[in-house]
Design a protein around this motif. Structure first.
Motif, PDB file in Angstrom:
ATOM      1  N   LYS A  99      49.587  51.309  47.207  1.00  0.00           N
ATOM      2  CA  LYS A  99      48.633  51.967  46.311  1.00  0.00           C
ATOM      3  C   LYS A  99      48.364  51.146  45.054  1.00  0.00           C
ATOM      4  O   LYS A  99      47.423  51.429  44.308  1.00  0.00           O
ATOM      5  N   THR A 100      49.179  50.133  44.808  1.00  0.00           N
ATOM      6  CA  THR A 100      48.982  49.270  43.644  1.00  0.00           C
ATOM      7  C   THR A 100      47.603  48.630  43.692  1.00  0.00           C
ATOM      8  O   THR A 100      47.197  48.085  44.706  1.00  0.00           O
ATOM      9  N   THR A 101      46.884  48.696  42.595  1.00  0.00           N
ATOM     10  CA  THR A 101      45.519  48.174  42.572  1.00  0.00           C
ATOM     11  C   THR A 101      45.478  46.747  42.021  1.00  0.00           C
ATOM     12  O   THR A 101      46.428  46.277  41.383  1.00  0.00           O
ATOM     13  N   LEU A 102      44.382  46.076  42.292  1.00  0.00           N
ATOM     14  CA  LEU A 102      44.098  44.776  41.689  1.00  0.00           C
ATOM     15  C   LEU A 102      42.953  44.963  40.708  1.00  0.00           C
ATOM     16  O   LEU A 102      41.992  45.678  40.997  1.00  0.00           O
ATOM     17  N   SER A 103      43.046  44.322  39.557  1.00  0.00           N
ATOM     18  CA  SER A 103      41.991  44.462  38.560  1.00  0.00           C
ATOM     19  C   SER A 103      40.809  43.563  38.903  1.00  0.00           C
ATOM     20  O   SER A 103      40.923  42.601  39.679  1.00  0.00           O
ATOM     21  N   ALA A 104      39.668  43.860  38.294  1.00  0.00           N
ATOM     22  CA  ALA A 104      38.482  43.022  38.478  1.00  0.00           C
ATOM     23  C   ALA A 104      38.757  41.608  37.982  1.00  0.00           C
ATOM     24  O   ALA A 104      38.253  40.635  38.552  1.00  0.00           O
ATOM     25  N   SER A 127      27.208  35.131  45.431  1.00  0.00           N
ATOM     26  CA  SER A 127      27.596  36.087  44.394  1.00  0.00           C
ATOM     27  C   SER A 127      28.508  37.141  45.011  1.00  0.00           C
ATOM     28  O   SER A 127      28.629  37.224  46.241  1.00  0.00           O
ATOM     29  N   TRP A 128      29.120  37.946  44.161  1.00  0.00           N
ATOM     30  CA  TRP A 128      30.104  38.914  44.658  1.00  0.00           C
ATOM     31  C   TRP A 128      29.917  40.276  43.990  1.00  0.00           C
ATOM     32  O   TRP A 128      29.574  40.358  42.813  1.00  0.00           O
ATOM     33  N   THR A 129      30.157  41.313  44.750  1.00  0.00           N
ATOM     34  CA  THR A 129      30.293  42.663  44.215  1.00  0.00           C
ATOM     35  C   THR A 129      31.751  43.064  44.394  1.00  0.00           C
ATOM     36  O   THR A 129      32.282  42.983  45.505  1.00  0.00           O
ATOM     37  N   VAL A 130      32.388  43.473  43.309  1.00  0.00           N
ATOM     38  CA  VAL A 130      33.811  43.811  43.342  1.00  0.00           C
ATOM     39  C   VAL A 130      33.997  45.300  43.085  1.00  0.00           C
ATOM     40  O   VAL A 130      33.468  45.851  42.117  1.00  0.00           O
ATOM     41  N   LEU A 131      34.746  45.940  43.957  1.00  0.00           N
ATOM     42  CA  LEU A 131      35.162  47.329  43.775  1.00  0.00           C
ATOM     43  C   LEU A 131      36.660  47.303  43.494  1.00  0.00           C
ATOM     44  O   LEU A 131      37.439  46.914  44.366  1.00  0.00           O
ATOM     45  N   ALA A 185      37.937  45.866  46.982  1.00  0.00           N
ATOM     46  CA  ALA A 185      37.105  45.141  47.943  1.00  0.00           C
ATOM     47  C   ALA A 185      36.248  44.128  47.202  1.00  0.00           C
ATOM     48  O   ALA A 185      35.861  44.337  46.044  1.00  0.00           O
ATOM     49  N   ALA A 186      35.967  43.023  47.864  1.00  0.00           N
ATOM     50  CA  ALA A 186      35.074  41.997  47.319  1.00  0.00           C
ATOM     51  C   ALA A 186      34.050  41.657  48.397  1.00  0.00           C
ATOM     52  O   ALA A 186      34.425  41.264  49.500  1.00  0.00           O
ATOM     53  N   ILE A 187      32.777  41.850  48.072  1.00  0.00           N
ATOM     54  CA  ILE A 187      31.707  41.625  49.036  1.00  0.00           C
ATOM     55  C   ILE A 187      30.876  40.437  48.573  1.00  0.00           C
ATOM     56  O   ILE A 187      30.379  40.414  47.428  1.00  0.00           O
TER      57      ILE A 187
END
Length: 287
Positions: A99-104, A127-131, A185-187
């Motif tokens: 559950k640990t998250t990664l920051s932008a 380019s990238w979209t980061v969630l 996620a990184a798109i």
């Protein structure tokens, strides 16, 4: 302003930058002189940085990067071939995340490294979209699930081929087979038109994946996201992907909930010589 700036006081006039320039933007009239930008080829510079990388004196900067200096490195700083091989062989697709998250910002560091991936003509259009939260990733999953359900209702041949009815049912029952409950996620996306936008995006995504693995993060290619983006405007809108652009790569990111300890087997491609050419088939007896 010229694309390449050479400091004559630092330049050793060795001509190395001239030899490595892929488009012959740099030239030198006589040995021992400081190279100059060829007046007819100024616009051809693709800012690849070969000239900066090869210069032993650090005499070169590129206007496109506002005079930023090259960073020296030594061969001793590079990982051994064995370590690189181990990094590649130990990469696994992660489908169970902590559950640990990664920051932008943490993902942004990976993206900056991925910017060094090769691209056609050094276009660097990815380019990238980061969630960076599981909530945003789940929202994306909802949009993708809606597209899947619509495909099933339309009896689109793709729905049966990709088992979309089962995926939709699983999603509705709370089983996230679309996003794997990933915390981030990184798109990756690029213009539809260009030199090699699809290949550039895939290579950049793979570079980010290996960089993430080296940092101890788990990743999984988000194939359903890329597939849905190819058909659904709603998915593109959610990801803030502009018109005339397309997503070709996507990764779920986080920390692995399962620890992998061994390198599994793979088929070893054996060379087969045909008409003077060596063929390495993906699998034995593959034709």
């Amino acid at each position: 302003m010229l694309p390449v700036i050479i400091d004559p006081e630092l330049c050793k006039a060795d001509g190395l930058c001239v030899h490595v320039c892929p488009l012959s933007v740099l030239s030198v009239e006589e040995n021992g002189q400081t190279p100059t930008v060829h007046p007819k080829k100024t616009k051809y510079c693709i800012n690849c940085g070969h000239c900066m990388s090869v210069c032993p004196a650090g005499a070169i900067t590129l206007s496109a990067f506002e005079g930023e200096q090259a960073v020296p490195f030594t061969q001793e700083e590079l990982p051994s071939s064995t370590k690189v091989e181990t990094l590649i062989k130990t990469r696994r697709s992660t489908r169970r995340f902590k559950k640990t998250t990664l920051s932008a910002n943490e993902i942004g560091e990976l993206i900056h490294t991925a910017a060094y991936a090769p691209s056609g003509h050094n276009a660097q259009t990815v380019s990238w979209t980061v969630l960076d939260s599981p909530e945003k990733v789940h929202e994306l999953g909802e949009v993708v699930a809606e597209w899947m359900e619509e495909m099933v209702k339309q009896k689109n041949p793709l729905a049966k081929k990709l088992f979309l009815p089962g995926l939709v049912n699983a999603w509705k029952k709370g089983n996230d087979v679309i996003c794997r409950n990933a915390p981030a996620a990184a798109i990756a996306w690029a213009p539809k038109l260009g030199i090699t936008p699809q290949a550039d995006t895939v290579i950049a995504t793979n570079t980010l994946e290996l960089t993430a693995h080296a940092k101890g993060y788990g990743t999984c290619w988000a194939g359903y996201i890329v597939l849905a983006a190819a058909y659904s405007q709603k998915v593109l809108d959610y990801l803030e992907i502009p018109d005339n652009h397309m997503a070709h790569g996507a990764l779920f990111l986080g920390y692995q909930a399962t620890k992998y300890r061994n390198i599994p087997a793979r088929h070893k491609a054996a060379p087969e010589k045909i008409d003077g050419k060596f063929i390495f088939r993906a699998r034995p007896n593959a034709h």
